[in-house]
Enzyme design. Structure first.
Site, PDB file in Angstrom:
ATOM      1  N   HIS A 132       0.847  -1.170   0.001  1.00 36.17           N
ATOM      2  CA  HIS A 132      -0.100   0.078   0.042  1.00 36.17           C
ATOM      3  C   HIS A 132       1.012   1.128  -0.023  1.00 36.17           C
ATOM      4  O   HIS A 132       0.273   2.357   0.278  1.00 36.17           O
ATOM      5  CB  HIS A 132      -0.824  -0.093   1.402  1.00 36.17           C
ATOM      6  CG  HIS A 132      -2.157  -1.118   0.976  1.00 36.17           C
ATOM      7  ND1 HIS A 132      -2.702  -1.535   2.195  1.00 36.17           N
ATOM      8  CD2 HIS A 132      -2.502  -2.044   0.111  1.00 36.17           C
ATOM      9  CE1 HIS A 132      -3.473  -2.577   1.784  1.00 36.17           C
ATOM     10  NE2 HIS A 132      -3.183  -2.804   0.605  1.00 36.17           N
ATOM     11  N   CYS A 161       4.674  20.309  -7.106  1.00 33.99           N
ATOM     12  CA  CYS A 161       5.636  19.643  -7.881  1.00 33.99           C
ATOM     13  C   CYS A 161       6.355  20.650  -8.908  1.00 33.99           C
ATOM     14  O   CYS A 161       5.816  21.603  -8.906  1.00 33.99           O
ATOM     15  CB  CYS A 161       5.098  18.338  -8.728  1.00 33.99           C
ATOM     16  SG  CYS A 161       6.108  17.660  -9.905  1.00 33.99           S
TER      17      CYS A 161
HETATM   18  P1  NAD Z   1      -6.942  -3.645  10.235  1.00 34.42           P
HETATM   19  O1  NAD Z   1      -7.013  -2.285  11.162  1.00 34.42           O
HETATM   20  O2  NAD Z   1      -8.157  -3.761   9.407  1.00 34.42           O
HETATM   21  O3  NAD Z   1      -6.873  -5.073  11.259  1.00 34.42           O
HETATM   22  C1  NAD Z   1      -5.835  -4.886  12.253  1.00 34.42           C
HETATM   23  C2  NAD Z   1      -5.897  -6.384  12.769  1.00 34.42           C
HETATM   24  O4  NAD Z   1      -4.890  -6.730  13.763  1.00 34.42           O
HETATM   25  C3  NAD Z   1      -7.124  -6.774  13.473  1.00 34.42           C
HETATM   26  O5  NAD Z   1      -7.579  -8.173  12.859  1.00 34.42           O
HETATM   27  C4  NAD Z   1      -6.693  -7.050  15.086  1.00 34.42           C
HETATM   28  O6  NAD Z   1      -7.352  -8.052  15.686  1.00 34.42           O
HETATM   29  C5  NAD Z   1      -5.246  -7.155  14.680  1.00 34.42           C
HETATM   30  N1  NAD Z   1      -4.469  -6.993  16.055  1.00 34.42           N
HETATM   31  C6  NAD Z   1      -4.614  -5.547  16.691  1.00 34.42           C
HETATM   32  N2  NAD Z   1      -3.636  -5.380  17.679  1.00 34.42           N
HETATM   33  C7  NAD Z   1      -2.940  -6.417  17.472  1.00 34.42           C
HETATM   34  C8  NAD Z   1      -1.634  -7.014  18.186  1.00 34.42           C
HETATM   35  N3  NAD Z   1      -0.930  -6.474  19.167  1.00 34.42           N
HETATM   36  N4  NAD Z   1      -1.174  -8.350  17.709  1.00 34.42           N
HETATM   37  C9  NAD Z   1      -1.556  -8.862  16.700  1.00 34.42           C
HETATM   38  N5  NAD Z   1      -2.670  -8.474  15.938  1.00 34.42           N
HETATM   39  C10 NAD Z   1      -3.419  -7.470  16.291  1.00 34.42           C
HETATM   40  O7  NAD Z   1      -5.715  -3.325   9.510  1.00 34.42           O
HETATM   41  P2  NAD Z   1      -5.469  -4.335   8.297  1.00 34.42           P
HETATM   42  O8  NAD Z   1      -5.663  -5.446   8.200  1.00 34.42           O
HETATM   43  O9  NAD Z   1      -3.822  -4.015   8.061  1.00 34.42           O
HETATM   44  O10 NAD Z   1      -6.156  -3.079   7.071  1.00 34.42           O
HETATM   45  C11 NAD Z   1      -6.336  -2.025   7.226  1.00 34.42           C
HETATM   46  C12 NAD Z   1      -5.503  -0.897   6.240  1.00 34.42           C
HETATM   47  O11 NAD Z   1      -5.257   0.343   6.610  1.00 34.42           O
HETATM   48  C13 NAD Z   1      -4.426  -1.486   5.760  1.00 34.42           C
HETATM   49  O12 NAD Z   1      -3.930  -1.040   4.506  1.00 34.42           O
HETATM   50  C14 NAD Z   1      -3.481  -1.044   6.504  1.00 34.42           C
HETATM   51  O13 NAD Z   1      -2.270  -1.303   6.447  1.00 34.42           O
HETATM   52  C15 NAD Z   1      -3.702   0.383   6.653  1.00 34.42           C
HETATM   53  N6  NAD Z   1      -3.307   1.015   7.931  1.00 34.42           N
HETATM   54  C16 NAD Z   1      -2.042   1.255   8.201  1.00 34.42           C
HETATM   55  C17 NAD Z   1      -1.464   1.431   9.448  1.00 34.42           C
HETATM   56  C18 NAD Z   1       0.123   1.698   9.646  1.00 34.42           C
HETATM   57  O14 NAD Z   1       0.809   1.705   8.675  1.00 34.42           O
HETATM   58  N7  NAD Z   1       0.558   1.306  10.746  1.00 34.42           N
HETATM   59  C19 NAD Z   1      -2.413   1.873  10.451  1.00 34.42           C
HETATM   60  C20 NAD Z   1      -3.837   1.730  10.214  1.00 34.42           C
HETATM   61  C21 NAD Z   1      -4.252   1.478   8.932  1.00 34.42           C
HETATM   62 ZN    ZN Z   2       4.687  16.612 -11.409  1.00 32.38          ZN
END
Ligand code: NAD
Ligand code: ZN
Length: 256
Positions: A132, A161
């Protein structure tokens, strides 16, 4: 106890790793880990579905889209600046660090992440497929030129830009396609994996959610680590209920 294709599914025992999984890992070369927002939760970054997804009065879905950006580019830019200010404080946790060790332990280790926070790279992984994109970069909406995270604003929000186009974070928004190069590579390594970990992802966002199923269909042992069950859990050979730092730390200790 639920058996899948000859593997004994880990039955939510808190402090025990199955010998079958450890044996499988000890002989494995091609190992893939897919991570989601859950792995960064312990670094203080809210998961997508965990924090209500609200900033001011906007829903994350409306901000993380090209429609939202074209309608209110300044609001979307400010939302990302706010997120970047939170991410700037975050440090990799024990889960990220264990995966950096995996890259040294397994000759063919690939990390596929849905996260845009850059914490895996900070932890030391190099072979990373960022499905992503990354918040640590910007991209010109018009010509596609890449820029670093911090750019001169020159009074313009969003900054511009050299071609005059608006800059945006180099992430994949709702409704946008993934980079075909990154996706192809992710499909290829998943289909060749001997062990595939799905870690801290709700397994709802496509096409990332198809990768564990592809790996398993092609013969990988599928290991899921999550604090709760997901739509993937019934397909997993091993389900390790708990936090990613806890389980990845334990696995690392047992395979070095
Ligand atoms: P999601 O928020 O939909 O799901 C998070 C999952 O992590 C849940 O199933 C939850 O049960 C589990 N979880 C929570 N804490 C945990 C822990 N300590 N250990 C293990 N599991 C744990 O996230 P997703 O599936 O990644 O999809 C959401 C989209 O938004 C994706 O594209 C994601 O990368 C993006 N996003 C990214 C960030 C980041 O870069 N840190 C933060 C928020 C959302
Ligand atoms: Zn440009």
């Amino acid at each position: 106890m639920h058996r899948v294709r000859g593997y004994k599914r880990e039955k939510m025992r808190e402090n025990e790793l199955s010998l079958e999984l450890l044996a499988r890992l000890k002989s494995a070369q091609r190992v893939v880990a897919l991570t989601g927002a859950g792995i960064s939760a312990e670094s203080g970054l809210p998961t997508f579905r965990g924090n209500g997804g609200l900033w001011k009065k906007y829903k994350a879905e409306d901000l993380a889209s090209i429609e939202g950006f074209l309608q209110k580019p300044d609001v979307v830019w400010e939302w990302y600046e706010y997120r970047r200010s939170i991410y700037a404080q975050a440090k990799p946790n024990a889960g990220h660090l264990a995966l950096a060790e995996f890259e040294k332990i397994f000759p063919g280790f690939t990390l596929i992440t849905q996260n845009t926070d850059g914490l895996h790279r900070m932890a030391g992984n190099e072979n990373i497929l960022e499905l992503h994109g990354s918040l640590r970069r910007n991209r010109c909406h018009s010509c596609g030129k890449l820029y670093p995270e911090k750019v001169e604003q020159n009074g313009k929000i969003p900054p511009r830009c050299a071609c005059g186009g608006m800059l945006r974070p180099d992430v994949v928004w709702f409704g946008e396609p993934l980079s075909p190069f990154v996706l192809d590579k992710a499909l290829e390594v998943s289909s060749r994996a001997e062990v595939f970990f799905s870690i801290g992802t709700s397994a709802l966002v496509q096409p990332a959610a198809t990768l564990p199923l592809l790996a398993r269909r092609k013969g990988a042992a599928l290991v899921e680590i999550n604090i709760e069950e997901t739509p993937l859990t019934s397909q997993a050979d091993f389900f390790l209920r708990g936090t990613s730092s806890e389980w990845l730390g334990k696995i690392k200790e047992r395979i070095v």
